[in-house]
Write a protein that holds these residues in place. Structure first.
Motif, short mmCIF file in Angstrom:
data_model
loop_
_atom_site.label_atom_id
_atom_site.label_comp_id
_atom_site.label_asym_id
_atom_site.label_seq_id
_atom_site.Cartn_x
_atom_site.Cartn_y
_atom_site.Cartn_z
N ALA A 298 0.84 -1.20 0.00
CA ALA A 298 0.00 0.00 0.00
C ALA A 298 0.87 1.24 0.00
O ALA A 298 2.05 1.18 0.38
N MET A 299 0.30 2.34 -0.44
CA MET A 299 1.01 3.61 -0.40
C MET A 299 -0.01 4.74 -0.26
O MET A 299 -1.17 4.60 -0.67
N PRO A 300 0.39 5.85 0.35
CA PRO A 300 -0.55 6.96 0.52
C PRO A 300 -0.80 7.68 -0.80
O PRO A 300 0.04 7.66 -1.70
N ILE A 301 -1.96 8.30 -0.90
CA ILE A 301 -2.27 9.09 -2.09
C ILE A 301 -1.72 10.49 -1.89
O ILE A 301 -2.41 11.39 -1.39
N THR A 302 -0.46 10.67 -2.23
CA THR A 302 0.18 11.99 -2.13
C THR A 302 -0.17 12.81 -3.36
O THR A 302 -0.67 12.29 -4.36
N ASP A 303 0.13 14.11 -3.32
CA ASP A 303 -0.12 14.97 -4.48
C ASP A 303 0.67 14.50 -5.69
O ASP A 303 0.18 14.53 -6.83
N GLU A 304 1.91 14.04 -5.44
CA GLU A 304 2.76 13.55 -6.53
C GLU A 304 2.15 12.32 -7.20
O GLU A 304 2.07 12.24 -8.43
N VAL A 305 1.72 11.38 -6.38
CA VAL A 305 1.13 10.16 -6.92
C VAL A 305 -0.17 10.47 -7.65
O VAL A 305 -0.42 9.95 -8.75
N ARG A 306 -0.99 11.33 -7.08
CA ARG A 306 -2.27 11.69 -7.69
C ARG A 306 -2.04 12.31 -9.07
O ARG A 306 -2.71 11.95 -10.05
N GLU A 307 -1.08 13.20 -9.16
CA GLU A 307 -0.79 13.87 -10.43
C GLU A 307 -0.29 12.87 -11.48
O GLU A 307 -0.72 12.92 -12.64
N LYS A 308 0.59 11.97 -11.08
CA LYS A 308 1.14 10.99 -12.02
C LYS A 308 0.05 10.04 -12.54
O LYS A 308 0.01 9.71 -13.72
N ILE A 309 -0.81 9.60 -11.64
CA ILE A 309 -1.86 8.68 -12.04
C ILE A 309 -2.86 9.36 -12.96
O ILE A 309 -3.30 8.78 -13.96
N ILE A 310 -3.25 10.58 -12.64
CA ILE A 310 -4.20 11.31 -13.49
C ILE A 310 -3.65 11.48 -14.90
O ILE A 310 -4.34 11.27 -15.88
N LYS A 311 -2.37 11.82 -14.98
CA LYS A 311 -1.75 11.98 -16.30
C LYS A 311 -1.70 10.66 -17.05
O LYS A 311 -1.96 10.60 -18.25
N ALA A 312 -1.36 9.58 -16.34
CA ALA A 312 -1.22 8.28 -16.98
C ALA A 312 -2.57 7.72 -17.44
O ALA A 312 -2.69 7.14 -18.51
N VAL A 313 -3.58 7.90 -16.58
CA VAL A 313 -4.90 7.32 -16.88
C VAL A 313 -5.69 8.17 -17.85
O VAL A 313 -6.28 7.67 -18.81
N PHE A 314 -5.67 9.49 -17.62
CA PHE A 314 -6.54 10.36 -18.42
C PHE A 314 -5.79 11.15 -19.49
O PHE A 314 -6.40 11.83 -20.30
N GLY A 315 -4.45 11.08 -19.46
CA GLY A 315 -3.66 11.74 -20.49
C GLY A 315 -3.71 13.25 -20.43
O GLY A 315 -3.61 13.93 -21.46
N VAL A 316 -3.86 13.80 -19.22
CA VAL A 316 -3.91 15.26 -19.06
C VAL A 316 -2.86 15.71 -18.06
O VAL A 316 -2.33 14.92 -17.31
#
Length: 312
Positions: free
Chosen positions: A294-312
């Motif tokens: 498990a890992m916390p949802i940090t701002d860095e992780v949130r930003e990377k995932i949003i870019k990877a999943v939604f391409g923005v």
């Protein structure tokens, strides 16, 4: 004697230590934490406010706080010999927690992989705080099999049903029910009551519907040469989503990353044998086991995932 327990609130391994403590001691206070970050923050606040000094003994189970914080507490002259840690996660072991005073971190021994409830149980037996019984021994083994994913290996549905029951009835009722069961019938086999079996059946039906809904929205991304399935879930369904993907794996993924915003946590599970959820988690400030991390949802992780999943 005043005792305080910190444990994990999100699964039956964390609950196991609370239940054993209520059986072993006439009185114990406990604080339940969502994850490592929550434990570290809570422990730091309690230490700063002087709460720890109010207790004769402090136990920490199934989660390890930030190492520098724990070292600071262990070195406090007023708390010397009063603080005990019991954990089973590879991350804690690899980071040297087992070398700290009164810290017991065991991933596995000659009998196989461990869980925190089992390690704490063996401690309570060794020091004479708890008497062994058939029901407690079976309960601890059920918790172990569920927590380290050996219930599949042994085809032990009862172990998995224990976790399902916990998710259905909630923390307070689960602790009360298991404590009463183990105290009232210590020499009997561990069995579910009819009401508990009804609760388990109902939860399974609801779970199936939710899992199919979560998986239908899964996206696949590349993370460090791993094909990772990303989906957004309710935290309590993390293991069932992973189990479904392991059985079906229509997406041909190495592991799954499940976002649970109510817990501010991403739960990772390895789907293929040659992948490690822990390696992915540790890159982003988390940890755990190779199969489950498990890992916390940090701002860095949130930003990377949003870019990877939604391409923005």
């Amino acid at each position: 004697m005043r005792r305080l327990l910190y444990s994990h609130k999100s699964d039956i391994d964390g609950m196991g230590s609370v239940i054993l403590s209520k059986i072993a001691f006439e009185e114990i206070d406990f604080t339940l934490c969502k994850n490592i970050a929550d434990l570290s923050d809570t422990l730091e606040i309690d230490y700063a406010r002087g709460k720890l000094y109010e207790y004769d003994t402090i136990y920490i189970t199934d989660l390890s706080p930030r190492k520098e914080l724990l070292e600071k507490i262990l070195e406090d002259e007023q708390l010397k010999g009063k603080v005990y840690l019991f954990d089973h996660h590879e991350t804690a072991y690899d980071n040297g927690y087992n070398n700290l005073e009164n810290a017991t971190v065991i991933v596995a021994d000659d009998d196989g992989k461990k869980c925190a409830t089992q390690i704490y149980y063996e401690f309570l037996l060794d020091v004479g705080f708890l008497n062994n019984s058939k029901a407690i021994e079976q309960f601890v083994e059920l918790v172990r099999r569920e927590d380290i994913y050996e219930w599949k290996k042994y085809n032990d549905q009862k172990a998995h049903d224990l976790a399902i029951l916990f998710n259905e009835i909630g923390i307070e009722k689960y602790i009360e029910s298991m404590t009463s069961k183990l105290l009232e019938k210590p020499d009997d086999d561990f069995e579910f009551s009819e009401n508990e079996l009804d609760s388990i059946t109902h939860k399974k039906q609801v779970t199936r519907e939710n899992v199919l809904n979560f998986v239908s929205k899964l996206k696949v991304i590349e993370v460090d040469n791993y094909k990772v399935g990303v989906c957004f879930i309710i935290y309590e369904y993390r293991n069932e989503v992973a189990e479904y993907l392991m059985e079906e794996n229509k997406f041909d993924i190495d592991c799954v990353a499940m976002f649970a915003f109510e817990n501010n946590q991403i739960s990772l599970r390895s789907i293929k044998d040659n992948s490690s959820a822990r390696i992915v988690a540790e890159k982003y400030g988390g940890g755990g086991h190779d199969k489950a991390a498990a890992m916390p949802i940090t701002d860095e992780v949130r930003e990377k995932i949003i870019k990877a999943v939604f391409g923005v």
